[in-house]
Design a protein around this motif. Structure first.
Motif, PDB file in Angstrom:
ATOM      1  N   SER A 190       0.615  -1.259   0.039  1.00 52.59           N
ATOM      2  CA  SER A 190      -0.184   0.061  -0.096  1.00 52.59           C
ATOM      3  C   SER A 190       0.946   1.269  -0.080  1.00 52.59           C
ATOM      4  CB  SER A 190      -0.905   0.055   1.108  1.00 52.59           C
ATOM      5  OG  SER A 190      -0.034   0.092   2.614  1.00 52.59           O
ATOM      6  N   ASP A 192       0.127   5.349   0.957  1.00 49.96           N
ATOM      7  CA  ASP A 192      -0.651   6.518   1.542  1.00 49.96           C
ATOM      8  C   ASP A 192      -0.110   7.913   1.047  1.00 49.96           C
ATOM      9  OD1 ASP A 192      -2.255   8.299   2.952  1.00 49.96           O
ATOM     10  OD2 ASP A 192      -2.038   7.217   4.818  1.00 49.96           O
ATOM     11  N   ILE A 214       1.603  -3.012  -5.814  1.00 44.88           N
ATOM     12  CA  ILE A 214       0.741  -2.082  -4.669  1.00 44.88           C
ATOM     13  C   ILE A 214      -0.799  -2.409  -4.812  1.00 44.88           C
ATOM     14  CG2 ILE A 214      -0.023   0.296  -4.295  1.00 44.88           C
ATOM     15  CD1 ILE A 214       2.752   1.243  -5.137  1.00 44.88           C
ATOM     16  N   SER A 216      -3.108  -1.106  -2.695  1.00 48.50           N
ATOM     17  CA  SER A 216      -3.951  -0.049  -2.510  1.00 48.50           C
ATOM     18  C   SER A 216      -3.138   1.413  -2.667  1.00 48.50           C
ATOM     19  CB  SER A 216      -4.796   0.011  -1.110  1.00 48.50           C
ATOM     20  OG  SER A 216      -3.834   0.041  -0.201  1.00 48.50           O
ATOM     21  N   ASP A 218      -3.770   5.841  -1.635  1.00 51.24           N
ATOM     22  CA  ASP A 218      -4.657   6.719  -0.877  1.00 51.24           C
ATOM     23  C   ASP A 218      -4.283   7.980  -1.521  1.00 51.24           C
ATOM     24  OD1 ASP A 218      -6.026   8.329   0.637  1.00 51.24           O
ATOM     25  OD2 ASP A 218      -5.608   7.463   2.711  1.00 51.24           O
TER      26      ASP A 218
END
Length: 235
Positions: A190, A192, A214, A216, A218
């Protein structure tokens, strides 16, 4: 080093000295250190240039007539500072330094840029750290004061990167180019980027191209109102 007696004695052609990486905590003798540096106008130092253990600092600046606010009656080590003395604090700069031993690339913003450190790239020029086997990226807390204008290829093809630490210290409010920034980035589940300020970014071409690992992203605070190129952004 404990003794800097007459270290730059009669270096009369010098106009400036960069001593920002000098650590003088163990120095006991600074007498006549800059004596008769008659053309010296600027001495840059960092926070590690201290006179804590100096027992002899007589005539340290004797004959340095061109230093700022020079006073012939004030030439000892008590004026070896940048608040009330003759030194100049070097302006902070943003840079990145690579540790080959552990594969860490660290971004900092201070006045102690070490030898071998990389300047940040500008525009669409490749960053100098491309090609290294980078396993970890660290943004030091000091980097929060930096204002880079380009993040072009900053993490391009970092195939072995497993950790980004302190990304909240990357202030992107002045950045206009994020092309290929994370392209080929594959080992983190992930990412962010909710702290990113993208209001001035005009190009995000290939920004997450080939980010196969990856799971996710944000991007909840992304503002793309000025972006004109998103070609291949998530290809």
């Amino acid at each position: 080093v404990t003794d800097m007696f007459c270290m730059f004695w009669r270096c009369s052609e010098l106009t400036s000295l960069d001593l920002t990486n000098f650590d003088t905590q163990n120095v006991g003798d600074m007498s006549a250190m800059f004596i008769d540096c008659s053309n010296l106008t600027t001495i840059y130092v960092g926070d590690k240039f201290v006179t804590t253990n100096v027992s002899n600092g007589s005539n340290m600046f004797a004959g340095c007539e061109k230093l700022k606010n020079y006073d012939r009656s004030k030439t000892n080590h008590n004026y070896a500072n940048y608040e009330t003395g003759y030194f100049t604090l070097k302006p902070s700069t943003a840079y990145a330094v690579f540790n080959e031993v552990d594969g860490t690339l660290t971004f900092r913003y201070d006045n102690g840029k070490p030898k071998g450190a990389y300047d940040l790239n500008e525009g669409t020029s490749d960053p100098a750290w491309i090609g290294h086997n980078i396993k970890k990226v660290v943004f030091d807390a000091s980097f929060a004061n930096a204002r880079p204008t380009s993040c072009y290829k900053w993490f391009w093809a970092f195939n072995n990167l497993t950790q980004i630490e302190g990304i909240e210290y990357l202030n992107t409010e002045k950045v206009t180019n994020m092309d290929w920034m994370f392209s080929g980035y594959s080992n983190l589940p992930s990412l962010d980027l909710s702290n990113f300020d993208t209001r001035n970014v005009t190009s995000m071409r290939g920004m997450f191209n080939a980010c196969k690992g990856i799971g996710s992203l944000d991007l909840s605070n992304f503002n793309t109102q000025n972006v004109t190129d998103m070609c291949c952004m998530f290809w």
